[in-house]
Design a protein around this motif. Structure first.
Motif, PDB file in Angstrom:
ATOM      1  N   GLN A 165       0.764  -1.097  -0.106  1.00 42.26           N
ATOM      2  CA  GLN A 165      -0.035   0.008   0.101  1.00 42.26           C
ATOM      3  C   GLN A 165       0.753   1.163   0.003  1.00 42.26           C
ATOM      4  O   GLN A 165       1.793   1.540   0.711  1.00 42.26           O
ATOM      5  CB  GLN A 165      -0.846  -0.138   1.194  1.00 42.26           C
ATOM      6  CG  GLN A 165      -1.817  -1.130   1.234  1.00 42.26           C
ATOM      7  CD  GLN A 165      -2.945  -0.984   2.277  1.00 42.26           C
ATOM      8  OE1 GLN A 165      -2.511  -0.325   3.432  1.00 42.26           O
ATOM      9  NE2 GLN A 165      -4.066  -1.577   2.278  1.00 42.26           N
ATOM     10  N   LYS A 166       0.765   1.960  -0.987  1.00 45.54           N
ATOM     11  CA  LYS A 166       1.280   3.237  -0.978  1.00 45.54           C
ATOM     12  C   LYS A 166       0.344   4.495  -0.642  1.00 45.54           C
ATOM     13  O   LYS A 166      -0.654   4.751  -1.418  1.00 45.54           O
ATOM     14  CB  LYS A 166       2.044   3.495  -2.320  1.00 45.54           C
ATOM     15  CG  LYS A 166       2.664   4.962  -2.599  1.00 45.54           C
ATOM     16  CD  LYS A 166       2.119   5.753  -3.367  1.00 45.54           C
ATOM     17  CE  LYS A 166       2.903   7.170  -3.350  1.00 45.54           C
ATOM     18  NZ  LYS A 166       2.212   8.254  -4.009  1.00 45.54           N
ATOM     19  N   TYR A 167       0.956   5.425   0.285  1.00 43.48           N
ATOM     20  CA  TYR A 167       0.248   6.552   0.616  1.00 43.48           C
ATOM     21  C   TYR A 167       1.049   7.839   0.138  1.00 43.48           C
ATOM     22  O   TYR A 167       1.900   7.972   0.459  1.00 43.48           O
ATOM     23  CB  TYR A 167      -0.066   6.563   2.018  1.00 43.48           C
ATOM     24  CG  TYR A 167      -0.852   5.604   2.498  1.00 43.48           C
ATOM     25  CD1 TYR A 167      -2.218   5.849   2.536  1.00 43.48           C
ATOM     26  CD2 TYR A 167      -0.675   4.399   2.861  1.00 43.48           C
ATOM     27  CE1 TYR A 167      -3.130   4.737   2.921  1.00 43.48           C
ATOM     28  CE2 TYR A 167      -1.365   3.254   3.339  1.00 43.48           C
ATOM     29  CZ  TYR A 167      -2.599   3.387   3.266  1.00 43.48           C
ATOM     30  OH  TYR A 167      -3.394   2.519   3.630  1.00 43.48           O
TER      31      TYR A 167
ATOM     32  N   ARG B 144      10.819  13.407  -8.646  1.00 45.16           N
ATOM     33  CA  ARG B 144       9.600  14.011  -8.019  1.00 45.16           C
ATOM     34  C   ARG B 144       8.575  12.812  -8.337  1.00 45.16           C
ATOM     35  O   ARG B 144       8.285  12.358  -9.497  1.00 45.16           O
ATOM     36  CB  ARG B 144       9.000  15.284  -8.649  1.00 45.16           C
ATOM     37  CG  ARG B 144      10.081  16.362  -8.237  1.00 45.16           C
ATOM     38  CD  ARG B 144      10.338  16.477  -6.693  1.00 45.16           C
ATOM     39  NE  ARG B 144       9.369  16.588  -5.913  1.00 45.16           N
ATOM     40  CZ  ARG B 144       8.621  17.578  -5.459  1.00 45.16           C
ATOM     41  NH1 ARG B 144       9.070  18.889  -5.952  1.00 45.16           N
ATOM     42  NH2 ARG B 144       7.711  17.799  -4.501  1.00 45.16           N
ATOM     43  N   GLY B 145       7.630  12.732  -7.608  1.00 46.81           N
ATOM     44  CA  GLY B 145       6.541  11.528  -7.449  1.00 46.81           C
ATOM     45  C   GLY B 145       7.191  10.143  -7.479  1.00 46.81           C
ATOM     46  O   GLY B 145       6.459   9.201  -7.669  1.00 46.81           O
ATOM     47  N   GLY B 146       8.380   9.843  -7.242  1.00 42.04           N
ATOM     48  CA  GLY B 146       9.142   8.462  -7.105  1.00 42.04           C
ATOM     49  C   GLY B 146       8.715   7.604  -6.310  1.00 42.04           C
ATOM     50  O   GLY B 146       9.032   6.303  -6.360  1.00 42.04           O
ATOM     51  N   SER B 147       7.828   7.865  -5.436  1.00 44.43           N
ATOM     52  CA  SER B 147       7.415   6.866  -4.335  1.00 44.43           C
ATOM     53  C   SER B 147       6.577   5.932  -4.981  1.00 44.43           C
ATOM     54  O   SER B 147       6.406   4.654  -4.368  1.00 44.43           O
ATOM     55  CB  SER B 147       6.473   7.657  -3.199  1.00 44.43           C
ATOM     56  OG  SER B 147       7.049   8.663  -2.434  1.00 44.43           O
ATOM     57  N   ASP B 148       5.994   6.157  -6.059  1.00 42.47           N
ATOM     58  CA  ASP B 148       5.069   5.156  -6.625  1.00 42.47           C
ATOM     59  C   ASP B 148       5.899   4.239  -7.308  1.00 42.47           C
ATOM     60  O   ASP B 148       5.650   3.082  -7.135  1.00 42.47           O
ATOM     61  CB  ASP B 148       4.374   5.999  -7.999  1.00 42.47           C
ATOM     62  CG  ASP B 148       3.350   6.993  -7.629  1.00 42.47           C
ATOM     63  OD1 ASP B 148       2.677   6.848  -6.682  1.00 42.47           O
ATOM     64  OD2 ASP B 148       3.069   7.840  -8.505  1.00 42.47           O
ATOM     65  N   THR B 149       7.043   4.331  -7.707  1.00 44.54           N
ATOM     66  CA  THR B 149       8.185   3.476  -8.346  1.00 44.54           C
ATOM     67  C   THR B 149       8.554   2.690  -7.285  1.00 44.54           C
ATOM     68  O   THR B 149       8.660   1.430  -7.373  1.00 44.54           O
ATOM     69  CB  THR B 149       9.111   4.258  -9.105  1.00 44.54           C
ATOM     70  OG1 THR B 149       8.285   5.121 -10.288  1.00 44.54           O
ATOM     71  CG2 THR B 149      10.158   3.447  -9.738  1.00 44.54           C
TER      72      THR B 149
HETATM   73 MG    MG Z   1       2.707  11.306  -6.209  1.00 48.22          MG
END
Ligand code: MG
Ligand code: ASP
Length: 409
Positions: free
Chosen positions: A7-9, A151-156
């Motif tokens: 699960q990613k928040y 930026r936004g790399g948590s999805d990866t």
């Molecule tokens: Mg994001």
């Protein structure tokens, strides 16, 4: 071993203490349902922006290694707080930095790629019955330097963990409840898609919707289903996954799935360039060297052995691009170098489009009916993009959404 769920928040989903506690409740519920849970968190709210400002208040040109060191702390904060919140409600939880979790990257600071993952530390903790919370967006090089993934790399991070741990799925909780047929701010009757293919999602992502593109590439490659849903709960989200059965692919066959747009597009045109080998290379090589990313390129054939060469760049890059282009324009013998910084683009996207005749014609006539002039056109197998005047973007998006009946199920 129990099935693994990742699960990613996102930042807004862990934006304050209350939201962290609420996210922890969801994690705990999933864990109590019997799954082994790995949680990936982004930095709280706009913490990453604040850290960048802080760096820039100390120096105009932060050292890339040190900037990564600084930015990685945003995710460490939310990661540790999430573990505390889980412990507070009686769950066994342990937080890990990217390095501790075994996420190895190349050394491209600020936009590092994950090149390896040693699942042993996370596995051990899961086997001991713990919930593992991993700081998103970061990793570590062979030389133990901390890196960030862009930026936004948590999805990866989340998808990489899901792939390596052979998770059942990767759930991404965010402030929107899924992927829409168009931006609901522009098109009030935009509809949430129950499902979308990875390729389609990639085209939508690079034209506005928000998932780190690398995460989708990785999900496609490793066949990880991603469920994007609202952290507020209640409604079902959108499943990002390629069709695996005949029935699934029938569902989306021959259809335009979404409309996307971008503002802030600029165009540079070289007029009357001698039509001989090497000209395009002479123009685009120095642009690449100046780190200007060029989007749409169109070259017109001409009778007089002269040609017009046009291309688009982000408006923010126009100055740098013009500097380079004006310089080469003379050397290739162009008569004129002109620019327009008031453009935007609209695209229709759909994997089934390639087999459906008439899609392009419908797009162009819908734009014509809405009084939108098309400045340039480009296509890929699953997308058609028109460059238009920026003030016409909203009208164009609405016209296309209506023409392709995207509001209807
Ligand atoms: Mg994001
Ligand atoms: N915190 C990072 C950012 O704001 C990474 C992420 O949110 O995924 O870009």
């Amino acid at each position: 071993m129990a099935a693994v769920v990742v699960q990613k928040y996102g930042g807004t989903s862990v934006g304050d203490a209350e939201k962290i506690r609420r996210a922890a409740e969801r994690v705990a519920t999933t864990r109590r349902g019997g799954a082994a849970v790995v949680v990936v968190v982004s930095a709280m709210g706009d913490a990453t922006d604040r850290l960048i400002e802080l760096a820039e208040s100390v120096t105009a040109a932060p050292d890339p290694r040190e900037l990564d060191m600084l930015l990685s702390t945003g995710e460490l904060v939310s990661c540790a707080l999430m573990a505390m919140a889980l412990r507070d409600i009686g769950e066994e939880a342990v937080s890990m930095s990217g390095a501790q979790a075994g996420i190895r990257t190349d050394a491209a600071h600020g936009r590092a790629s994950i090149i390896g993952f040693d699942p042993a530390p996370v596995r051990r903790a899961l086997d001991a019955g713990r919930i593992v919370i991993v700081a998103g967006f970061q990793g570590v090089t062979e030389d133990s330097d901390v890196t960030t993934l862009g930026r936004g790399g948590s999805d990866t991070t989340a998808v990489a963990l899901a792939a390596a741990l052979e998770a059942e799925r990767c759930e991404v909780y965010t402030d929107v409840d899924g992927i829409y047929t168009a931006d609901p701010r522009v098109v009030p009757d935009a509809r949430k898609l129950a499902r979308i293919g990875c390729e389609e999602m990639l085209e939508l992502a690079s034209y506005g919707a928000k998932m780190h593109p690398r995460s989708i590439e990785l999900a496609a490659w490793r066949n990880v289903p991603i469920l994007v849903a609202s952290s507020a709960g209640g409604v079902p989200g959108t499943l990002i996954h390629d069709a695996e059965t005949e029935a699934e692919s029938m569902e989306v066959a021959n259809k335009v799935r979404g409309v996307t747009y971008e503002r802030g597009v600029a165009r540079i045109t070289l007029r009357a360039v001698p039509d001989r080998p090497g000209v395009a290379a002479a123009v685009f090589q120095p642009l690449a060297e100046a780190n200007v990313s060029v989007d749409t390129i169109v070259q017109n054939a001409s009778g007089e052995r002269l040609t017009d060469l046009s291309f688009t760049v982000a408006r923010a890059d126009l100055r740098a691009a013009l500097e380079v282009t004006r310089r080469v324009s003379e050397s290739v013998g162009a008569q004129q170098c002109v620019s327009n910084d008031g453009l935007g683009q609209v695209s229709i996207v759909g994997a089934g489009m390639q087999n459906a005749p008439g899609v392009a014609a419908l797009m162009f006539s819908a734009l014509a009916d809405a009084g939108v002039n098309i400045e340039m056109i480009t296509t890929s197998q699953i997308r058609i993009t028109c460059i238009v005047d920026e003030p016409k973007v909203d009208a164009a998006v609405r016209a296309l959404h209506a023409a392709f009946e995207l509001a209807d199920d």
